[in-house]
Design a protein around this motif. Structure first.
Motif, PDB file in Angstrom:
ATOM      1  N   LEU A 143       0.827  -1.201   0.000  1.00  0.00           N
ATOM      2  CA  LEU A 143       0.000   0.000   0.000  1.00  0.00           C
ATOM      3  C   LEU A 143       0.865   1.255   0.000  1.00  0.00           C
ATOM      4  N   THR A 144       0.368   2.289  -0.642  1.00  0.00           N
ATOM      5  CA  THR A 144       0.963   3.613  -0.544  1.00  0.00           C
ATOM      6  C   THR A 144      -0.157   4.580  -0.190  1.00  0.00           C
ATOM      7  N   GLY A 145      -0.086   5.143   0.994  1.00  0.00           N
ATOM      8  CA  GLY A 145      -1.136   6.035   1.445  1.00  0.00           C
ATOM      9  C   GLY A 145      -1.131   7.355   0.697  1.00  0.00           C
ATOM     10  N   ILE A 146      -2.305   7.947   0.549  1.00  0.00           N
ATOM     11  CA  ILE A 146      -2.457   9.266  -0.046  1.00  0.00           C
ATOM     12  C   ILE A 146      -2.873  10.219   1.071  1.00  0.00           C
ATOM     13  N   PRO A 147      -2.140  11.299   1.310  1.00  0.00           N
ATOM     14  CA  PRO A 147      -2.479  12.209   2.415  1.00  0.00           C
ATOM     15  C   PRO A 147      -3.913  12.724   2.309  1.00  0.00           C
ATOM     16  N   THR A 148      -4.595  12.798   3.441  1.00  0.00           N
ATOM     17  CA  THR A 148      -5.967  13.293   3.428  1.00  0.00           C
ATOM     18  C   THR A 148      -6.038  14.758   3.020  1.00  0.00           C
ATOM     19  N   THR A 149      -4.912  15.463   3.119  1.00  0.00           N
ATOM     20  CA  THR A 149      -4.887  16.858   2.666  1.00  0.00           C
ATOM     21  C   THR A 149      -5.072  16.942   1.153  1.00  0.00           C
ATOM     22  N   ALA A 150      -4.808  15.834   0.453  1.00  0.00           N
ATOM     23  CA  ALA A 150      -4.963  15.803  -1.003  1.00  0.00           C
ATOM     24  C   ALA A 150      -6.318  15.246  -1.426  1.00  0.00           C
ATOM     25  N   THR A 151      -7.130  14.818  -0.449  1.00  0.00           N
ATOM     26  CA  THR A 151      -8.403  14.160  -0.769  1.00  0.00           C
ATOM     27  C   THR A 151      -9.582  14.796  -0.046  1.00  0.00           C
ATOM     28  N   ASP A 152      -9.414  16.031   0.416  1.00  0.00           N
ATOM     29  CA  ASP A 152     -10.475  16.714   1.159  1.00  0.00           C
ATOM     30  C   ASP A 152     -10.902  15.925   2.386  1.00  0.00           C
ATOM     31  N   GLY A 153      -9.963  15.194   2.973  1.00  0.00           N
ATOM     32  CA  GLY A 153     -10.242  14.491   4.213  1.00  0.00           C
ATOM     33  C   GLY A 153     -10.704  13.061   4.071  1.00  0.00           C
ATOM     34  N   TYR A 154     -10.813  12.569   2.852  1.00  0.00           N
ATOM     35  CA  TYR A 154     -11.249  11.183   2.653  1.00  0.00           C
ATOM     36  C   TYR A 154     -10.037  10.258   2.585  1.00  0.00           C
ATOM     37  N   PRO A 155     -10.045   9.145   3.311  1.00  0.00           N
ATOM     38  CA  PRO A 155      -8.894   8.232   3.286  1.00  0.00           C
ATOM     39  C   PRO A 155      -8.764   7.549   1.934  1.00  0.00           C
ATOM     40  N   ALA A 156      -7.542   7.407   1.467  1.00  0.00           N
ATOM     41  CA  ALA A 156      -7.301   6.760   0.179  1.00  0.00           C
ATOM     42  C   ALA A 156      -5.892   6.184   0.150  1.00  0.00           C
ATOM     43  N   ALA A 157      -5.709   5.173  -0.670  1.00  0.00           N
ATOM     44  CA  ALA A 157      -4.393   4.554  -0.823  1.00  0.00           C
ATOM     45  C   ALA A 157      -4.331   3.861  -2.170  1.00  0.00           C
ATOM     46  N   THR A 158      -3.139   3.792  -2.745  1.00  0.00           N
ATOM     47  CA  THR A 158      -2.941   2.971  -3.930  1.00  0.00           C
ATOM     48  C   THR A 158      -2.538   1.582  -3.472  1.00  0.00           C
ATOM     49  N   VAL A 159      -3.144   0.585  -4.096  1.00  0.00           N
ATOM     50  CA  VAL A 159      -2.912  -0.818  -3.758  1.00  0.00           C
ATOM     51  C   VAL A 159      -2.141  -1.445  -4.908  1.00  0.00           C
ATOM     52  N   THR A 160      -0.892  -1.804  -4.655  1.00  0.00           N
ATOM     53  CA  THR A 160      -0.057  -2.404  -5.703  1.00  0.00           C
ATOM     54  C   THR A 160      -0.036  -3.909  -5.540  1.00  0.00           C
ATOM     55  N   ILE A 161      -0.444  -4.605  -6.585  1.00  0.00           N
ATOM     56  CA  ILE A 161      -0.541  -6.068  -6.572  1.00  0.00           C
ATOM     57  C   ILE A 161       0.442  -6.633  -7.587  1.00  0.00           C
ATOM     58  N   ARG A 201       0.137  -4.528 -10.888  1.00  0.00           N
ATOM     59  CA  ARG A 201      -1.027  -3.712 -11.185  1.00  0.00           C
ATOM     60  C   ARG A 201      -1.383  -2.870  -9.969  1.00  0.00           C
ATOM     61  N   THR A 202      -1.799  -1.634 -10.202  1.00  0.00           N
ATOM     62  CA  THR A 202      -2.148  -0.729  -9.110  1.00  0.00           C
ATOM     63  C   THR A 202      -3.603  -0.308  -9.222  1.00  0.00           C
ATOM     64  N   VAL A 203      -4.328  -0.426  -8.120  1.00  0.00           N
ATOM     65  CA  VAL A 203      -5.715   0.024  -8.069  1.00  0.00           C
ATOM     66  C   VAL A 203      -5.865   1.035  -6.936  1.00  0.00           C
ATOM     67  N   LEU A 204      -6.961   1.753  -6.957  1.00  0.00           N
ATOM     68  CA  LEU A 204      -7.192   2.798  -5.965  1.00  0.00           C
ATOM     69  C   LEU A 204      -8.232   2.344  -4.956  1.00  0.00           C
ATOM     70  N   ALA A 205      -7.900   2.450  -3.676  1.00  0.00           N
ATOM     71  CA  ALA A 205      -8.858   2.178  -2.600  1.00  0.00           C
ATOM     72  C   ALA A 205      -9.163   3.499  -1.909  1.00  0.00           C
ATOM     73  N   HIS A 206     -10.427   3.769  -1.669  1.00  0.00           N
ATOM     74  CA  HIS A 206     -10.790   5.026  -1.023  1.00  0.00           C
ATOM     75  C   HIS A 206     -11.967   4.814  -0.098  1.00  0.00           C
ATOM     76  N   GLY A 207     -12.045   5.634   0.942  1.00  0.00           N
ATOM     77  CA  GLY A 207     -13.147   5.567   1.880  1.00  0.00           C
ATOM     78  C   GLY A 207     -14.161   6.652   1.629  1.00  0.00           C
ATOM     79  N   ASP A 208     -15.315   6.541   2.275  1.00  0.00           N
ATOM     80  CA  ASP A 208     -16.394   7.500   2.098  1.00  0.00           C
ATOM     81  C   ASP A 208     -16.623   8.360   3.344  1.00  0.00           C
TER      82      ASP A 208
END
Length: 224
Positions: A143-161, A201-208
């Motif tokens: 996983l590589t986390g994406i700062p919440t400052t870049a997502t308006d506070g929503y948690p997100a991460a790139t998932v590398t498989i 392969r990399t996919v995006l995981a994000h929370g709501d």
């Protein structure tokens, strides 16, 4: 508004989606600035708004499409980029009919991609059902986390498989987002199919759900 459209920048394998999202953000900002009066050059606020919405729908779909397999993901990204380019042209020409049509097409495009993603996630959730422990593919996922400052506070991460086996495989991954105390605030399941031996392969995981800060961890990963 879809959480995907809130993302502002991504790097690495998702750079193309990030560039599309950044373009949409520029148009969104322009629309906000012109909501009550015409912009310089006489462009109608309605045109700016429609073009911005078309770009937002396309950008959201592009981010979601990271979960699709190979050609489907590439095709979705190309379609999204084309829609954003056309929206920019319609805005520059102050073409209200073209902008309105693009907004409708982009919304339909986003819905289509979302339906594909929903089906993929249902399959991934089914694959994880009843899986003991952390699954058989935890070592294939990072996983590589994406700062919440870049997502308006929503948690997100790139998932590398990375498929470490000698056979093509499908993957289902459960990502837990944690708050600063280490408590799980949201769980997301993503999946991707047809990963070739040795393919990454990399996919995006994000929370709501918005959080002040979030960490992400792979809770389970199953190759099937």
């Amino acid at each position: 508004m879809s959480p995907h459209s809130r993302l502002r920048s991504l790097t690495g394998p998702t750079a193309r989606a990030g560039a599309i999202l950044a373009a949409a953000a520029v148009l969104t900002a322009t629309a906000a600035a012109c909501s009550s009066e015409k912009t310089k050059g006489g462009i109608s606020p309605a045109v700016v708004s429609a073009a911005s919405e078309a770009s937002r729908h396309a950008a959201s779909a592009a981010a979601e499409a990271s979960e699709l397999a190979g050609e489907e993901a590439s095709s979705a990204a190309s379609n999204a980029a084309a829609l954003i380019s056309q929206a920019a042209s319609a805005r520059a020409a102050s073409a209200s009919a073209a902008a309105a049509s693009l907004e409708s097409r982009a919304a339909a495009f986003e819905s289509s991609v979302s339906a594909q993603i929903s089906a993929a996630r249902q399959s991934a959730s089914a694959a994880l059902s009843g899986v003991p422990g952390t699954g058989n593919a935890i070592g294939d996922v990072t996983l590589t986390g994406i700062p919440t400052t870049a997502t308006d506070g929503y948690p997100a991460a790139t998932v590398t498989i990375t498929n470490s086996t000698s056979q093509k495989a499908n993957y289902a991954v459960q990502v837990d987002f944690l708050d600063s105390s280490g408590a799980t605030v949201e769980t997301v399941v993503v999946g991707t199919t047809g990963v070739a031996p040795g393919e990454r392969r990399t996919v995006l995981a994000h929370g709501d759900q918005k959080v002040d800060a979030a960490n992400a961890k792979v809770a389970r990963a199953q190759r099937y």
